[in-house]
Design a protein around this motif. Structure first.
Motif, PDB file in Angstrom:
ATOM      1  N   PHE A 144       0.875  -1.174   0.000  1.00  0.00           N
ATOM      2  CA  PHE A 144       0.000   0.000   0.000  1.00  0.00           C
ATOM      3  C   PHE A 144       0.908   1.219   0.000  1.00  0.00           C
ATOM      4  CE2 PHE A 144      -2.990   3.151   1.593  1.00  0.00           C
ATOM      5  CZ  PHE A 144      -4.143   2.811   0.885  1.00  0.00           C
ATOM      6  N   VAL A 145       0.958   1.885  -1.150  1.00  0.00           N
ATOM      7  CA  VAL A 145       1.898   2.992  -1.350  1.00  0.00           C
ATOM      8  C   VAL A 145       1.181   4.307  -1.081  1.00  0.00           C
ATOM      9  CG1 VAL A 145       3.390   4.136  -3.040  1.00  0.00           C
ATOM     10  CG2 VAL A 145       3.162   1.643  -3.076  1.00  0.00           C
ATOM     11  N   THR A 146       1.766   5.119  -0.219  1.00  0.00           N
ATOM     12  CA  THR A 146       1.113   6.390   0.090  1.00  0.00           C
ATOM     13  C   THR A 146       2.160   7.488   0.274  1.00  0.00           C
ATOM     14  OG1 THR A 146      -0.555   7.435   1.475  1.00  0.00           O
ATOM     15  CG2 THR A 146       0.987   5.977   2.598  1.00  0.00           C
ATOM     16  N   ALA A 147       1.664   8.720   0.442  1.00  0.00           N
ATOM     17  CA  ALA A 147       2.518   9.882   0.725  1.00  0.00           C
ATOM     18  C   ALA A 147       1.601  10.931   1.333  1.00  0.00           C
ATOM     19  CB  ALA A 147       3.166  10.411  -0.560  1.00  0.00           C
ATOM     20  N   SER A 148       2.172  11.898   2.011  1.00  0.00           N
ATOM     21  CA  SER A 148       1.324  12.914   2.651  1.00  0.00           C
ATOM     22  C   SER A 148       0.547  13.672   1.576  1.00  0.00           C
ATOM     23  CB  SER A 148       2.188  13.897   3.445  1.00  0.00           C
ATOM     24  OG  SER A 148       2.954  14.674   2.540  1.00  0.00           O
ATOM     25  N   GLU A 149      -0.569  14.279   1.987  1.00  0.00           N
ATOM     26  CA  GLU A 149      -1.402  14.985   1.003  1.00  0.00           C
ATOM     27  C   GLU A 149      -0.630  16.124   0.325  1.00  0.00           C
ATOM     28  OE1 GLU A 149      -5.629  17.101   1.168  1.00  0.00           O
ATOM     29  OE2 GLU A 149      -5.617  15.100   2.041  1.00  0.00           O
ATOM     30  N   GLU A 150       0.226  16.816   1.098  1.00  0.00           N
ATOM     31  CA  GLU A 150       0.997  17.934   0.524  1.00  0.00           C
ATOM     32  C   GLU A 150       1.955  17.416  -0.556  1.00  0.00           C
ATOM     33  OE1 GLU A 150       1.353  17.413   4.240  1.00  0.00           O
ATOM     34  OE2 GLU A 150      -0.672  18.208   4.006  1.00  0.00           O
ATOM     35  N   VAL A 151       2.626  16.327  -0.231  1.00  0.00           N
ATOM     36  CA  VAL A 151       3.585  15.768  -1.192  1.00  0.00           C
ATOM     37  C   VAL A 151       2.845  15.306  -2.451  1.00  0.00           C
ATOM     38  CG1 VAL A 151       5.152  13.811  -1.603  1.00  0.00           C
ATOM     39  CG2 VAL A 151       5.310  15.113   0.522  1.00  0.00           C
ATOM     40  N   ARG A 152       1.686  14.705  -2.264  1.00  0.00           N
ATOM     41  CA  ARG A 152       0.932  14.215  -3.428  1.00  0.00           C
ATOM     42  C   ARG A 152       0.433  15.369  -4.296  1.00  0.00           C
ATOM     43  NH1 ARG A 152      -3.511  11.350  -2.340  1.00  0.00           N
ATOM     44  NH2 ARG A 152      -3.686  11.783  -0.120  1.00  0.00           N
ATOM     45  N   ALA A 153      -0.050  16.433  -3.652  1.00  0.00           N
ATOM     46  CA  ALA A 153      -0.537  17.590  -4.414  1.00  0.00           C
ATOM     47  C   ALA A 153       0.623  18.231  -5.185  1.00  0.00           C
ATOM     48  CB  ALA A 153      -1.184  18.595  -3.475  1.00  0.00           C
ATOM     49  N   ALA A 154       1.796  18.306  -4.542  1.00  0.00           N
ATOM     50  CA  ALA A 154       2.960  18.897  -5.202  1.00  0.00           C
ATOM     51  C   ALA A 154       3.396  18.053  -6.395  1.00  0.00           C
ATOM     52  CB  ALA A 154       4.108  19.026  -4.202  1.00  0.00           C
ATOM     53  N   ARG A 155       3.331  16.729  -6.250  1.00  0.00           N
ATOM     54  CA  ARG A 155       3.720  15.840  -7.366  1.00  0.00           C
ATOM     55  C   ARG A 155       2.759  16.012  -8.538  1.00  0.00           C
ATOM     56  NH1 ARG A 155       4.808  10.395  -3.872  1.00  0.00           N
ATOM     57  NH2 ARG A 155       6.832  10.975  -3.048  1.00  0.00           N
ATOM     58  N   ARG A 156       1.476  16.129  -8.219  1.00  0.00           N
ATOM     59  CA  ARG A 156       0.464  16.307  -9.260  1.00  0.00           C
ATOM     60  C   ARG A 156       0.718  17.613 -10.015  1.00  0.00           C
ATOM     61  NH1 ARG A 156      -1.832  11.827 -10.723  1.00  0.00           N
ATOM     62  NH2 ARG A 156      -4.013  11.984 -11.291  1.00  0.00           N
ATOM     63  N   ALA A 157       0.989  18.671  -9.248  1.00  0.00           N
ATOM     64  CA  ALA A 157       1.225  19.986  -9.863  1.00  0.00           C
ATOM     65  C   ALA A 157       2.469  19.931 -10.747  1.00  0.00           C
ATOM     66  CB  ALA A 157       1.385  21.038  -8.771  1.00  0.00           C
ATOM     67  N   ALA A 158       3.502  19.195 -10.285  1.00  0.00           N
ATOM     68  CA  ALA A 158       4.737  19.092 -11.069  1.00  0.00           C
ATOM     69  C   ALA A 158       4.493  18.374 -12.390  1.00  0.00           C
ATOM     70  CB  ALA A 158       5.803  18.361 -10.261  1.00  0.00           C
ATOM     71  N   ILE A 165      -7.276  15.749  -6.340  1.00  0.00           N
ATOM     72  CA  ILE A 165      -7.006  14.382  -5.894  1.00  0.00           C
ATOM     73  C   ILE A 165      -7.631  14.097  -4.530  1.00  0.00           C
ATOM     74  CG2 ILE A 165      -4.940  13.925  -7.271  1.00  0.00           C
ATOM     75  CD1 ILE A 165      -3.272  14.664  -4.829  1.00  0.00           C
ATOM     76  N   ALA A 166      -7.717  15.141  -3.680  1.00  0.00           N
ATOM     77  CA  ALA A 166      -8.295  14.917  -2.352  1.00  0.00           C
ATOM     78  C   ALA A 166      -9.759  14.510  -2.478  1.00  0.00           C
ATOM     79  CB  ALA A 166      -8.160  16.178  -1.506  1.00  0.00           C
ATOM     80  N   GLU A 167     -10.455  15.176  -3.391  1.00  0.00           N
ATOM     81  CA  GLU A 167     -11.869  14.884  -3.610  1.00  0.00           C
ATOM     82  C   GLU A 167     -12.030  13.465  -4.195  1.00  0.00           C
ATOM     83  OE1 GLU A 167     -14.477  16.092  -2.760  1.00  0.00           O
ATOM     84  OE2 GLU A 167     -16.059  15.485  -4.142  1.00  0.00           O
ATOM     85  N   ARG A 168     -11.161  13.117  -5.118  1.00  0.00           N
ATOM     86  CA  ARG A 168     -11.229  11.784  -5.740  1.00  0.00           C
ATOM     87  C   ARG A 168     -10.933  10.696  -4.693  1.00  0.00           C
ATOM     88  NH1 ARG A 168      -8.117   9.476  -9.829  1.00  0.00           N
ATOM     89  NH2 ARG A 168      -6.714  11.237 -10.045  1.00  0.00           N
ATOM     90  N   ASP A 169      -9.918  10.934  -3.867  1.00  0.00           N
ATOM     91  CA  ASP A 169      -9.597   9.957  -2.815  1.00  0.00           C
ATOM     92  C   ASP A 169     -10.757   9.800  -1.849  1.00  0.00           C
ATOM     93  OD1 ASP A 169      -7.118   9.490  -3.841  1.00  0.00           O
ATOM     94  OD2 ASP A 169      -6.078  10.840  -2.474  1.00  0.00           O
ATOM     95  N   ARG A 170     -11.402  10.928  -1.549  1.00  0.00           N
ATOM     96  CA  ARG A 170     -12.520  10.867  -0.607  1.00  0.00           C
ATOM     97  C   ARG A 170     -13.620   9.970  -1.196  1.00  0.00           C
ATOM     98  NH1 ARG A 170     -17.078  12.417   0.100  1.00  0.00           N
ATOM     99  NH2 ARG A 170     -17.232  13.737  -1.745  1.00  0.00           N
TER     100      ARG A 170
END
Ligand code: DC
Length: 215
Positions: A144-158, A165-170
């Motif tokens: 189960f691969v995860t990362a903090s929400e901030e790191v994930r949002a930054a990766r998406r933006a990059a 993504i937060a809404e989709r995960d929810r």
């Protein structure tokens, strides 16, 4: 018995796709992107002018849906009437509605069957949300691969992507059928403070140890 199936689950932008692809390459297994399958059904629904929230209409076309799921080399592909789908799978509209389509049990049943077919003849690394819980519940290889929400949002933006993504995960976590959740026997891999290489090395070492133990 089927060949090994490596299950890689996790939220959006956790790095699981990149990691899964590299693990597959390292082991010489086929990489299967199941999100692309849900995205293809979403794209097709929108193409037909059908609202993804009209569950009955979506269920109605499923038996005749002209999508096929194949491979190009060692990577899964999704085709519509013989044409490989690419950009179609990440349009803003597809991003917006994929969680709605993925919550329909009949859609999931159809795609889970196709996903299992990939593993009948060859070893796979499959990434998604329910691979360890539903698709291959008996595999000993679950991550189960995860990362903090901030790191994930930054990766998406990059990546130049701005979908929520937060809404989709929810939505993916809250749905009744096969929600995004860590399987009890999955190994948690937090990628927030690790390089891709470190994550891949860690998971591959674990898989090799288990393969040897089971040999
Ligand atoms: O991995 P991805 O972001 O491309 O997946 C797109 C969506 O598809 C995701 O928001 C939830 C759904 N999905 C799912 O429900 N089950 C899977 N095994 C893979 C994806």
């Amino acid at each position: 018995m089927n060949p090994p199936a490596i299950a890689i689950d996790g939220p959006a932008a956790s790095g699981k796709s990149t990691v899964a692809k590299l693990i597959a390459k390292e082991l010489g297994y086929t990489f299967i992107n199941t999100g692309a399958m849900y995205r293809a059904v979403t794209w097709y629904t929108l193409q037909q002018g059908i609202s993804p929230t009209d569950t009955e209409a979506v269920k109605g076309f499923l038996p005749t849906i002209p999508l096929s799921f194949g491979k190009d080399g060692s990577t899964s592909t999704v085709m519509c009437q013989g044409r490989v789908l690419n950009e179609e799978l990440t349009t803003p509209e597809t991003n917006q509605y994929v969680s709605t389509i993925a919550a329909i049990p009949e859609v999931r049943a159809l795609l889970v069957e196709k996903q299992r077919e990939y593993n009948t003849a060859e070893p796979v690394v499959m990434e998604g949300r329910d691979i360890g819980t539903v698709v291959f519940p008996n595999t000993p290889f679950k991550y189960f691969v995860t990362a903090s929400e901030e790191v994930r949002a930054a990766r998406r933006a990059a990546q130049g992507l701005t979908d929520s993504i937060a809404e989709r995960d929810r939505k993916d976590s809250a749905r009744a059928c096969a929600p995004l959740t860590q399987a009890e026997d999955a190994t948690l891999v937090d990628t927030s403070d690790l390089t891709i290489e470190q994550v891949v090395a860690q998971v591959v070492a674990d898989i090799r140890a288990k393969l040897e133990a089971n040999a």
